[in-house]
Design a protein around this motif. Structure first.
Motif, PDB file in Angstrom:
ATOM      1  N   ALA A 137       0.763  -1.479   0.049  1.00  0.00           N
ATOM      2  CA  ALA A 137       0.307  -0.140  -0.348  1.00  0.00           C
ATOM      3  C   ALA A 137       0.751   1.792  -0.091  1.00  0.00           C
ATOM      4  O   ALA A 137       0.756   2.103  -0.613  1.00  0.00           O
ATOM      5  CB  ALA A 137      -0.485  -0.180   1.338  1.00  0.00           C
ATOM      6  N   LEU A 138       2.189   1.257   0.605  1.00  0.00           N
ATOM      7  CA  LEU A 138       3.032   2.227   0.932  1.00  0.00           C
ATOM      8  C   LEU A 138       3.314   2.875  -0.932  1.00  0.00           C
ATOM      9  O   LEU A 138       3.776   3.996  -1.250  1.00  0.00           O
ATOM     10  CB  LEU A 138       3.997   1.883   2.059  1.00  0.00           C
ATOM     11  CG  LEU A 138       5.214   3.285   2.293  1.00  0.00           C
ATOM     12  CD1 LEU A 138       4.281   4.406   2.461  1.00  0.00           C
ATOM     13  CD2 LEU A 138       6.086   3.021   2.582  1.00  0.00           C
ATOM     14  N   ILE A 139       3.414   1.276  -1.281  1.00  0.00           N
ATOM     15  CA  ILE A 139       4.606   1.352  -2.547  1.00  0.00           C
ATOM     16  C   ILE A 139       3.416   2.467  -3.901  1.00  0.00           C
ATOM     17  O   ILE A 139       3.290   3.255  -4.624  1.00  0.00           O
ATOM     18  CB  ILE A 139       5.049   0.221  -3.245  1.00  0.00           C
ATOM     19  CG1 ILE A 139       6.439  -0.301  -2.275  1.00  0.00           C
ATOM     20  CG2 ILE A 139       5.088   0.398  -4.396  1.00  0.00           C
ATOM     21  CD1 ILE A 139       6.953  -1.515  -2.627  1.00  0.00           C
ATOM     22  N   ALA A 140       1.613   1.393  -3.524  1.00  0.00           N
ATOM     23  CA  ALA A 140       1.955   2.528  -4.434  1.00  0.00           C
ATOM     24  C   ALA A 140       0.775   3.312  -3.644  1.00  0.00           C
ATOM     25  O   ALA A 140       0.495   4.156  -5.129  1.00  0.00           O
ATOM     26  CB  ALA A 140      -0.038   0.697  -3.652  1.00  0.00           C
ATOM     27  N   THR A 141       0.958   4.284  -2.784  1.00  0.00           N
ATOM     28  CA  THR A 141       0.562   5.388  -3.035  1.00  0.00           C
ATOM     29  C   THR A 141       1.503   6.806  -2.883  1.00  0.00           C
ATOM     30  O   THR A 141       1.474   7.670  -3.302  1.00  0.00           O
ATOM     31  CB  THR A 141       0.180   5.966  -0.762  1.00  0.00           C
ATOM     32  OG1 THR A 141       2.106   5.504  -0.232  1.00  0.00           O
ATOM     33  CG2 THR A 141      -0.437   5.275  -0.123  1.00  0.00           C
ATOM     34  N   TYR A 142       2.715   5.433  -2.764  1.00  0.00           N
ATOM     35  CA  TYR A 142       3.649   6.687  -4.473  1.00  0.00           C
ATOM     36  C   TYR A 142       3.775   6.823  -5.836  1.00  0.00           C
ATOM     37  O   TYR A 142       3.528   7.901  -6.462  1.00  0.00           O
ATOM     38  CB  TYR A 142       5.318   6.530  -4.178  1.00  0.00           C
ATOM     39  CG  TYR A 142       5.869   6.880  -2.508  1.00  0.00           C
ATOM     40  CD1 TYR A 142       6.334   8.172  -1.848  1.00  0.00           C
ATOM     41  CD2 TYR A 142       5.522   5.659  -1.843  1.00  0.00           C
ATOM     42  CE1 TYR A 142       6.255   8.072  -0.953  1.00  0.00           C
ATOM     43  CE2 TYR A 142       7.073   5.791  -0.373  1.00  0.00           C
ATOM     44  CZ  TYR A 142       6.698   7.421  -0.147  1.00  0.00           C
ATOM     45  OH  TYR A 142       7.172   7.191   0.670  1.00  0.00           O
ATOM     46  N   MET A 143       2.635   5.406  -5.867  1.00  0.00           N
ATOM     47  CA  MET A 143       2.446   5.558  -7.765  1.00  0.00           C
ATOM     48  C   MET A 143       1.063   5.972  -7.762  1.00  0.00           C
ATOM     49  O   MET A 143       0.871   7.050  -8.966  1.00  0.00           O
ATOM     50  CB  MET A 143       1.923   4.258  -8.317  1.00  0.00           C
ATOM     51  CG  MET A 143       4.026   2.980  -8.243  1.00  0.00           C
ATOM     52  SD  MET A 143       3.779   1.583  -7.992  1.00  0.00           S
ATOM     53  CE  MET A 143       3.042   1.303  -9.524  1.00  0.00           C
ATOM     54  N   PHE A 144      -0.003   6.024  -6.873  1.00  0.00           N
ATOM     55  CA  PHE A 144      -1.159   6.741  -7.705  1.00  0.00           C
ATOM     56  C   PHE A 144      -1.384   7.823  -6.735  1.00  0.00           C
ATOM     57  O   PHE A 144      -2.657   8.575  -7.042  1.00  0.00           O
ATOM     58  CB  PHE A 144      -2.294   5.459  -7.512  1.00  0.00           C
ATOM     59  CG  PHE A 144      -2.213   4.446  -8.626  1.00  0.00           C
ATOM     60  CD1 PHE A 144      -1.508   4.052  -9.549  1.00  0.00           C
ATOM     61  CD2 PHE A 144      -1.288   2.662  -7.933  1.00  0.00           C
ATOM     62  CE1 PHE A 144      -1.060   3.278 -10.202  1.00  0.00           C
ATOM     63  CE2 PHE A 144      -0.341   2.006  -8.326  1.00  0.00           C
ATOM     64  CZ  PHE A 144      -0.659   2.525  -9.352  1.00  0.00           C
TER      65      PHE A 144
END
Length: 273
Positions: A137-144
Motif C-alpha cells: 500500500a505504501l508503494i501504491a501511494t507513491y505511484m497513485f
C-alpha cells in the motif's frame, strides 16, 4: 546416536514365528529438544521477559476502559470511511482473484510440463506473497497518490498471491481422467481444461475467494496508516489524538461489519460445497 539409543532404546517385537524385529526409533524427542532450544534462543535474542509482560500487560485493559462507553454520536462520521473500506476489499479481492487464474494454471505441474515455466511462475507468486500488505500500500501511494486506489491495489496484490497458491494446489489435486479422455478424443487443451478441470476446482476456488475477502476487510481497515484511505485513516487520527472513545466506536462498527460479512460468506461457502 549411541547416547540416544541408550536413553531411548528401540522397542523389540517378538513375532509368532520366533523372529524378532525392532521398531523404528521415534524422532519426536529430538524434534522437541531442538524446538525448545530454538524457543530459548529466540527469547534471548528478542529480549522477551515474562515478568515484564505480566507486570505491564494490565495497561492494555487501561486503554480498553478508556474506549468504553464509546462516543455514539461519532458513528455518523464512520459510515463513509467504512464503505470505502468495504469497496476497497471487494474490488481488490475480485481483481486479484481473476487476474491470478492464468498464473495458477501455468504453475500447475499436471497442466504445464515445462519445469522452468512452473518454477518461474511459482517464484513470482512466492515473491508476491512475501510483500506485506502495508508495504504494498505504501508503494501504491507513491505511484497513485493518497486514497482508496492505493489500498485497492495493495489488497489486489495480496489476493493475487494468496488465491494463486491455493488455486494451483487445487488444480494439481484434481482427477485428470476426464481431461485425458477429452484430450484423447481430439479436444483442444483450453476446452479440456474448461470442461474437465474447472467443474472440479470451481467450488473450492470460490470458497477461497470469499475467505480471502473476509480477511481483506480487516486488512483494509489499517491501510489508512500509510494513506490508503478507509477506516484506517480516521483510526490513526483518533489514536494519535488519544480520543479513545471515538476509537471504541470505530472498532464496534468494524466488528459488526466483519461479523455480518463472515456470516454471509459462511452461508455462501456452505451453498458452494
Amino acid at each position: 546416536m549411541k547416547v540416544y539409543d541408550k536413553i531411548f532404546p528401540p522397542k523389540t517385537i517378538q513375532l509368532e514365528n520366533g523372529k524378532s524385529i525392532q521398531e523404528t526409533r521415534s524422532r519426536t524427542p529430538i524434534i522437541l529438544f531442538v524446538l525448545l532450544v530454538a524457543i530459548l534462543v529466540s527469547a534471548k535474542i528478542t529480549g522477551f521477559n515474562l515478568s515484564t509482560l505480566i507486570a505491564r500487560g494490565k495497561q492494555f485493559f487501561v486503554i480498553i476502559e478508556q474506549m468504553f462507553p464509546p462516543k455514539w454520536d461519532y458513528v455518523q462520521q464512520i459510515w463513509e470511511p467504512l464503505f470505502d473500506t468495504i469497496k476497497m476489499s471487494l474490488l481488490g479481492s475480485v481483481i486479484g482473484s481473476i487476474v491470478v487464474i492464468p498464473f495458477a494454471i501455468i504453475a500447475s505441474s499436471n497442466i504445464v510440463k515445462n519445469k522452468a515455466v512452473i518454477l518461474i511462475t511459482r517464484l513470482f507468486l512466492s515473491i508476491a506473497r512475501t510483500l506485506p500488505t502495508l508495504v504494498t500500500a505504501l508503494i501504491a501511494t507513491y505511484m497513485f497518490g493518497l486514497g482508496t486506489l492505493a489500498g485497492t491495489c495493495a489488497i489486489a496484490v495480496f489476493t493475487f498471491a494468496y488465491v494463486g497458491k491455493q488455486l494451483y494446489e487445487l488444480i494439481e489435486t484434481v482427477d485428470m481422467g476426464a481431461y485425458e479422455a477429452a484430450e484423447a478424443l481430439g479436444a483442444g487443451k483450453p476446452r479440456c481444461f474448461i470442461n474437465a478441470i474447472v467443474p472440479q476446482v470451481l467450488p473450492a476456488y470460490l470458497s477461497n475467494c470469499l475467505f480471502c475477502f473476509e480477511g481483506n476487510v480487516r486488512y483494509a481497515s489499517i491501510l489508512g496508516y500509510v494513506g490508503a484511505g478507509g477506516l484506517g485513516l480516521i483510526l490513526n487520527e483518533k489514536i494519535g489524538w488519544r480520543e479513545y472513545s471515538s476509537v471504541g466506536m470505530i472498532l464496534i462498527v468494524l466488528f459488526l461489519t466483519v461479523v455480518v460479512i463472515e456470516a454471509l460468506s459462511h452461508y455462501l461457502r456452505t451453498k458452494l460445497t
